[in-house]
Design a protein around this motif. Structure first.
Motif, PDB file in Angstrom:
ATOM      1  N   THR A 171       0.837  -1.198   0.000  1.00 13.34           N
ATOM      2  CA  THR A 171       0.000   0.000   0.000  1.00 13.34           C
ATOM      3  C   THR A 171       0.869   1.243   0.000  1.00 13.34           C
ATOM      4  O   THR A 171       1.879   1.312   0.713  1.00 13.34           O
ATOM      5  N   LEU A 172       0.455   2.233  -0.792  1.00 10.83           N
ATOM      6  CA  LEU A 172       1.050   3.565  -0.766  1.00 10.83           C
ATOM      7  C   LEU A 172       0.059   4.497  -0.078  1.00 10.83           C
ATOM      8  O   LEU A 172      -1.104   4.598  -0.499  1.00 10.83           O
ATOM      9  N   SER A 198     -10.384   3.363  -9.966  1.00  8.23           N
ATOM     10  CA  SER A 198      -9.220   2.660 -10.494  1.00  8.23           C
ATOM     11  C   SER A 198      -8.103   3.668 -10.711  1.00  8.23           C
ATOM     12  O   SER A 198      -8.340   4.771 -11.224  1.00  8.23           O
ATOM     13  N   ALA A 199      -6.892   3.305 -10.356  1.00  4.66           N
ATOM     14  CA  ALA A 199      -5.752   4.206 -10.559  1.00  4.66           C
ATOM     15  C   ALA A 199      -5.557   4.537 -12.024  1.00  4.66           C
ATOM     16  O   ALA A 199      -5.022   5.594 -12.361  1.00  4.66           O
ATOM     17  N   SER A 200      -5.998   3.657 -12.910  1.00  2.00           N
ATOM     18  CA  SER A 200      -5.798   3.869 -14.340  1.00  2.00           C
ATOM     19  C   SER A 200      -6.926   4.669 -14.991  1.00  2.00           C
ATOM     20  O   SER A 200      -6.860   4.962 -16.186  1.00  2.00           O
ATOM     21  N   ASP A 201      -7.951   5.041 -14.226  1.00  2.00           N
ATOM     22  CA  ASP A 201      -9.103   5.763 -14.773  1.00  2.00           C
ATOM     23  C   ASP A 201      -8.656   7.129 -15.304  1.00  2.00           C
ATOM     24  O   ASP A 201      -8.152   7.964 -14.550  1.00  2.00           O
ATOM     25  N   GLU A 202      -8.851   7.366 -16.600  1.00  4.58           N
ATOM     26  CA  GLU A 202      -8.417   8.622 -17.208  1.00  4.58           C
ATOM     27  C   GLU A 202      -9.190   9.823 -16.673  1.00  4.58           C
ATOM     28  O   GLU A 202      -8.724  10.962 -16.791  1.00  4.58           O
ATOM     29  N   LYS A 203     -10.371   9.612 -16.090  1.00  4.30           N
ATOM     30  CA  LYS A 203     -11.145  10.721 -15.533  1.00  4.30           C
ATOM     31  C   LYS A 203     -10.414  11.407 -14.380  1.00  4.30           C
ATOM     32  O   LYS A 203     -10.683  12.561 -14.061  1.00  4.30           O
ATOM     33  N   LEU A 204      -9.504  10.694 -13.753  1.00  5.74           N
ATOM     34  CA  LEU A 204      -8.754  11.276 -12.631  1.00  5.74           C
ATOM     35  C   LEU A 204      -7.920  12.463 -13.081  1.00  5.74           C
ATOM     36  O   LEU A 204      -7.662  13.380 -12.296  1.00  5.74           O
ATOM     37  N   ARG A 231       1.664  -0.588 -10.753  1.00  5.99           N
ATOM     38  CA  ARG A 231       2.459  -1.502 -11.568  1.00  5.99           C
ATOM     39  C   ARG A 231       2.882  -2.736 -10.777  1.00  5.99           C
ATOM     40  O   ARG A 231       3.092  -3.802 -11.347  1.00  5.99           O
ATOM     41  N   SER A 232       3.053  -2.569  -9.470  1.00  8.86           N
ATOM     42  CA  SER A 232       3.444  -3.714  -8.653  1.00  8.86           C
ATOM     43  C   SER A 232       2.282  -4.199  -7.785  1.00  8.86           C
ATOM     44  O   SER A 232       2.487  -4.907  -6.800  1.00  8.86           O
ATOM     45  N   GLY A 233       1.051  -3.796  -8.146  1.00 12.28           N
ATOM     46  CA  GLY A 233      -0.133  -4.317  -7.471  1.00 12.28           C
ATOM     47  C   GLY A 233      -0.510  -3.617  -6.189  1.00 12.28           C
ATOM     48  O   GLY A 233      -1.360  -4.117  -5.438  1.00 12.28           O
ATOM     49  N   ARG A 261      -7.342   2.179  -6.651  1.00 11.86           N
ATOM     50  CA  ARG A 261      -7.064   0.752  -6.642  1.00 11.86           C
ATOM     51  C   ARG A 261      -6.201   0.321  -7.828  1.00 11.86           C
ATOM     52  O   ARG A 261      -6.327   0.844  -8.929  1.00 11.86           O
ATOM     53  N   ALA A 262      -5.367  -0.656  -7.554  1.00 14.24           N
ATOM     54  CA  ALA A 262      -4.543  -1.254  -8.609  1.00 14.24           C
ATOM     55  C   ALA A 262      -5.376  -2.305  -9.318  1.00 14.24           C
ATOM     56  O   ALA A 262      -5.799  -3.286  -8.707  1.00 14.24           O
ATOM     57  N   ASP A 263      -5.621  -2.111 -10.612  1.00 11.19           N
ATOM     58  CA  ASP A 263      -6.402  -3.086 -11.367  1.00 11.19           C
ATOM     59  C   ASP A 263      -5.688  -3.473 -12.653  1.00 11.19           C
ATOM     60  O   ASP A 263      -6.297  -3.881 -13.630  1.00 11.19           O
ATOM     61  N   LEU A 264      -4.358  -3.306 -12.625  1.00 14.54           N
ATOM     62  CA  LEU A 264      -3.563  -3.572 -13.815  1.00 14.54           C
ATOM     63  C   LEU A 264      -2.832  -4.906 -13.690  1.00 14.54           C
ATOM     64  O   LEU A 264      -2.614  -5.415 -12.591  1.00 14.54           O
ATOM     65  N   GLU A 265      -2.437  -5.438 -14.822  1.00 12.31           N
ATOM     66  CA  GLU A 265      -1.600  -6.639 -14.816  1.00 12.31           C
ATOM     67  C   GLU A 265      -0.259  -6.310 -14.171  1.00 12.31           C
ATOM     68  O   GLU A 265       0.369  -5.294 -14.491  1.00 12.31           O
ATOM     69  N   LEU A 266       0.166  -7.134 -13.241  1.00 13.05           N
ATOM     70  CA  LEU A 266       1.417  -6.868 -12.541  1.00 13.05           C
ATOM     71  C   LEU A 266       2.596  -6.981 -13.488  1.00 13.05           C
ATOM     72  O   LEU A 266       2.662  -7.872 -14.330  1.00 13.05           O
ATOM     73  N   LEU A 267       3.531  -6.046 -13.340  1.00 11.18           N
ATOM     74  CA  LEU A 267       4.745  -6.090 -14.135  1.00 11.18           C
ATOM     75  C   LEU A 267       5.806  -6.914 -13.437  1.00 11.18           C
ATOM     76  O   LEU A 267       5.924  -6.894 -12.207  1.00 11.18           O
ATOM     77  N   ALA A 268       6.585  -7.625 -14.215  1.00  7.61           N
ATOM     78  CA  ALA A 268       7.735  -8.336 -13.661  1.00  7.61           C
ATOM     79  C   ALA A 268       8.718  -7.325 -13.089  1.00  7.61           C
ATOM     80  O   ALA A 268       8.713  -6.140 -13.445  1.00  7.61           O
ATOM     81  N   SER A 269       9.579  -7.787 -12.180  1.00  6.53           N
ATOM     82  CA  SER A 269      10.504  -6.897 -11.493  1.00  6.53           C
ATOM     83  C   SER A 269      11.342  -6.075 -12.460  1.00  6.53           C
ATOM     84  O   SER A 269      11.537  -4.872 -12.268  1.00  6.53           O
ATOM     85  N   ARG A 270      11.841  -6.697 -13.526  1.00  7.14           N
ATOM     86  CA  ARG A 270      12.674  -5.959 -14.475  1.00  7.14           C
ATOM     87  C   ARG A 270      11.890  -4.837 -15.140  1.00  7.14           C
ATOM     88  O   ARG A 270      12.396  -3.739 -15.336  1.00  7.14           O
ATOM     89  N   LYS A 271      10.624  -5.086 -15.482  1.00  5.45           N
ATOM     90  CA  LYS A 271       9.833  -4.057 -16.146  1.00  5.45           C
ATOM     91  C   LYS A 271       9.420  -2.953 -15.165  1.00  5.45           C
ATOM     92  O   LYS A 271       9.250  -1.800 -15.560  1.00  5.45           O
ATOM     93  N   GLN A 272       9.265  -3.306 -13.895  1.00  5.78           N
ATOM     94  CA  GLN A 272       9.047  -2.259 -12.895  1.00  5.78           C
ATOM     95  C   GLN A 272      10.257  -1.329 -12.853  1.00  5.78           C
ATOM     96  O   GLN A 272      10.119  -0.109 -12.745  1.00  5.78           O
TER      97      GLN A 272
END
Length: 373
Positions: A171-172, A198-204, A231-233, A261-272
């Protein structure tokens, strides 16, 4: 206002970011009573097994107070001087308060240079996790005293989001002088507090407003930080740091403020890690290349590039820009700026004809590319 829509499992590892305006009472001096309260909460959480990293703004603001500045300096050197002076006050305040609970703190100052190297990124992660494992509370800030404009994070919200990725926090928590994110700027009239999204909601993007004189952020950077954390859930909570026992309350799952909320596909550590790197240039793509990156997970080929900007060399991070001027991805490029300009718009089979050599068939391989939020 208590968020009635959701309880939230905040997990075991938190990154708590404290804003400048809150910490310094809008430049009036460090808020000793609030810091004491936050430390008491963190100590209580520590006894239950919670791991907490603090990302603390306020060094420049506290330095301005100590030096008698009435306005934020424009000179980078005066800003860095103020940060150096103010950092002493911050660390003294945190250390003395945690000592009341027989707990230790560790000062950690970071720049983008510390995270752009994969080796240094992994070392920073190992160090922070080691500190948490032995019960120390890391207090993180951007290294304002030495950072340059080209490699700065720009604000501690962004830094906090990157620290979430670095240690894979659950959590942040963004403590601010506002109760949360409003659905529109409350200064423009009556507005409702946003409870959850959702954190990814463009309305924000349309809900967030500018920052204060003392800070470099505002709600815009808090939304960006939430997207980085996602990105890391990790979920993000934006809430008032002035509420009594706010951190202990959040630990019960009762959320005051806004949940992103995080609703995205988790990124692998390298991509984070890739997502943390600053871009040294821009590649403007045609519609076919944009579609290939966004929907098919393809590598970027030279033929899809229409224009090149910036100064970069092989292995640097560059942004991929669509026709609307929006970054849709970023990645590590296989050619320098001069070579990229020579082969842009050409099929891969013509790279050797243009350059006399071939490093790779792709400008950016998909393993070295991450989509933007």
């Amino acid at each position: 206002m208590m968020n009635k829509e959701n309880n939230l499992d905040t997990g075991n590892t938190w990154v708590v970011k404290i804003g400048s305006s809150l910490l310094t009472r809008n430049g009036q001096g460090l808020a000793f009573d609030l810091v004491s309260q936050w430390v008491d909460d963190i100590a209580a959480l520590h006894r239950t097994g919670k791991r907490v990293v603090l990302v603390s703004s306020g060094a420049v603001a506290e330095g301005m107070t100590r030096l008698g500045f009435t306005e934020r300096p424009r000179s980078i050197h005066l800003l860095q001087a103020a940060a150096a002076v103010g950092q002493m006050g911050l660390i003294q305040l945190y250390e003395s308060n945690f000592q009341r609970h027989q707990m230790h703190t560790a000062q950690v100052l970071l720049t983008h240079d510390d995270l752009r190297s994969r080796e240094r990124y992994l070392n920073a992660r190992a160090t922070l996790n080691s500190l948490l494992d032995i019960g120390v509370v890391p207090v993180i800030n951007e290294n304002d005293t030495v950072v340059t404009e080209e490699i700065r994070f720009g604000d501690n919200d962004t830094l906090a989001g990157m620290v979430v990725n670095l240690i894979e926090a659950n959590t942040l928590i963004l403590l601010t002088d506002q109760p949360g994110l409003y659905e529109k700027d409350p200064k423009s009239g009556e507005s409702d507090l946003l409870m959850t999204a959702s954190a990814s909601d463009e309305k924000l993007n349309g809900m967030a407003g500018p920052g204060s004189m003392l800070g470099r952020g505002g709600m815009v950077t808090k939304v960006q930080a939430a997207r980085i954390a996602a990105r890391s859930g990790a979920n993000t909570i934006i809430t008032s740091g002035g509420m009594p026992n706010i951190l202990k309350t959040l630990a019960t799952g009762q959320v005051s403020g806004t949940i992103l909320r995080a609703d995205l596909e988790l990124l692998a550590s390298r991509k984070q890690w890739l997502a943390t790197l600053p871009a040294g240039g821009k590649l403007y793509l045609d519609a076919g290349a944009v579609d290939a990156l966004k929907t098919r997970g393809s590598s970027l080929l030279p033929v899809g590039v229409k224009q090149v900007e910036g100064s970069f060399t092989r292995g640097d991070m560059v942004s991929c820009i669509d026709a609307q001027g929006q970054e849709i991805a970023r990645g590590l490029i296989n050619y320098g700026v001069k070579e990229t300009r020579s082969i842009m718009g050409r099929p891969s089979a013509e790279i050797e004809i243009s350059l006399g050599f071939v490093n790779e068939e792709e400008l950016i391989h998909r393993d070295n590319l991450v989509l933007s939020l």
